[in-house]
Design a protein around this motif. Structure first.
Motif, PDB file in Angstrom:
ATOM      1  N   ASN A   9       0.197  21.613  71.501  1.00 13.31           N
ATOM      2  CA  ASN A   9      -0.159  21.116  70.176  1.00 13.31           C
ATOM      3  C   ASN A   9       0.199  19.650  69.972  1.00 13.31           C
ATOM      4  N   THR A  10       1.152  19.144  70.746  1.00 13.99           N
ATOM      5  CA  THR A  10       1.611  17.768  70.565  1.00 13.99           C
ATOM      6  C   THR A  10       1.426  16.919  71.815  1.00 13.99           C
ATOM      7  N   HIS A  38      -0.911  13.186  72.762  1.00 17.27           N
ATOM      8  CA  HIS A  38      -2.365  13.308  72.648  1.00 17.27           C
ATOM      9  C   HIS A  38      -3.046  11.939  72.581  1.00 17.27           C
ATOM     10  N   ALA A  62      -4.852  23.470  72.103  1.00 18.71           N
ATOM     11  CA  ALA A  62      -5.083  22.393  71.132  1.00 18.71           C
ATOM     12  C   ALA A  62      -6.526  22.331  70.646  1.00 18.71           C
ATOM     13  N   THR A 134       6.394  22.740  68.875  1.00 18.67           N
ATOM     14  CA  THR A 134       5.848  22.588  67.531  1.00 18.67           C
ATOM     15  C   THR A 134       6.033  23.886  66.759  1.00 18.67           C
TER      16      THR A 134
END
Length: 263
Positions: A9-10, A38, A62, A134
């Motif tokens: 996610n990060t 990202h 993601a 996250t």
């Protein structure tokens, strides 16, 4: 070379595995590895260009935009070289782990890969795998490789940002604060103390429940960017393992010669 990619996610983590690294004892022994935010994704084209990559195995949580972006980066890095891209996804059985989710494909592919990696590293042991990123996921794996199920809760940063402004960078805040005493005398430390207590408490609860269920000792595995912050506040014995998703992907790659892992 085998290219492994963990798109979280990060951040995006990656590893290059020599073609001959096909023994279980070689899990995590990579020719090169790295991590980018990202926003720095395009930098990976330079890291991968010129490598003799013959296969790519990707775990992506993601979303479609990340999938599209990775395909573009890989096209820049590999050009017209015909390299198969495999998008790892959860299945009923794979890599020595049997998925007990009601709908096996609904289990996050990163959680499934982590479970496979943990079971490969610690075979024949009941496990709790806590990945602190996250989000924090806490999953139970039986000694025979059955993924029993798990918990999902907000990660440290998400917990803190829901309580007060300017606390989204909790790792930086926590590193600057002494939270040896759980009863803080200022708001920043109180938020940190409470969030870490919630994380550690959830892990301890999972360990106790799994031990009661399995009737024996349970090995606790910590992974993820916030694991180092939580570990000192976790009284139960535990081991920290970095890059568990990549290790799981590596194990799948060497244990299934040409298994179709794509979604």
């Amino acid at each position: 070379m085998l290219l492994l990619i963990d798109a979280g996610n990060t951040r995006v983590k990656w590893a290059l595995v020599p073609s001959g690294a096909r023994e279980p004892g070689e899990l995590g022994r990579w020719a090169a590895s790295g991590m980018v935010e990202h926003a720095q994704l395009l930098q990976l084209a330079d890291a991968w260009r010129g490598q003799d990559i013959v296969r790519v195995l990707i775990s992506n949580v993601a979303g479609q935009a990340m999938r599209d972006a990775l395909e573009q980066v890989l096209l820049r890095a590999l050009g017209m070289q015909p390299v198969p891209l495999e998008w790892f996804c959860s299945a009923a059985t794979l890599g020595g782990v049997r998925n007990n989710y009601r709908n096996p494909t609904q289990l996050g592919c990163d959680r499934f890969a982590s479970a496979i990696g943990a079971h490969a590293l610690f075979p024949d042991q009941a496990l709790i795998v806590a990945t602190c990123g996250t989000a924090t996921t806490i999953d139970a794996i039986a000694a025979d490789g059955v993924f029993i199920g798990g918990m999902i809760l907000p990660g440290l940063g998400l917990m803190a940002s829901s309580l007060a402004k300017n606390t989204a960078q909790l790792p930086q805040v926590a590193q600057d604060l002494d939270i040896g005493d759980p009863f803080a005398d200022n708001t920043d430390a109180a938020i940190v103390s409470g969030c870490i207590a919630a994380q550690a408490g959830a892990i301890e609860r999972a360990l106790a429940a799994h031990a009661q269920r399995s009737g024996g000792a349970v090995q606790c595995i910590l992974s993820g960017g916030a694991a180092a912050l939580i570990a000192p506040h976790l009284p139960a014995p535990h081991q920290k393992v970095d890059n568990l998703v990549l290790i799981g992907l590596h194990h799948v790659a060497i244990s299934t010669a040409r298994h179709n892992t794509s979604c």
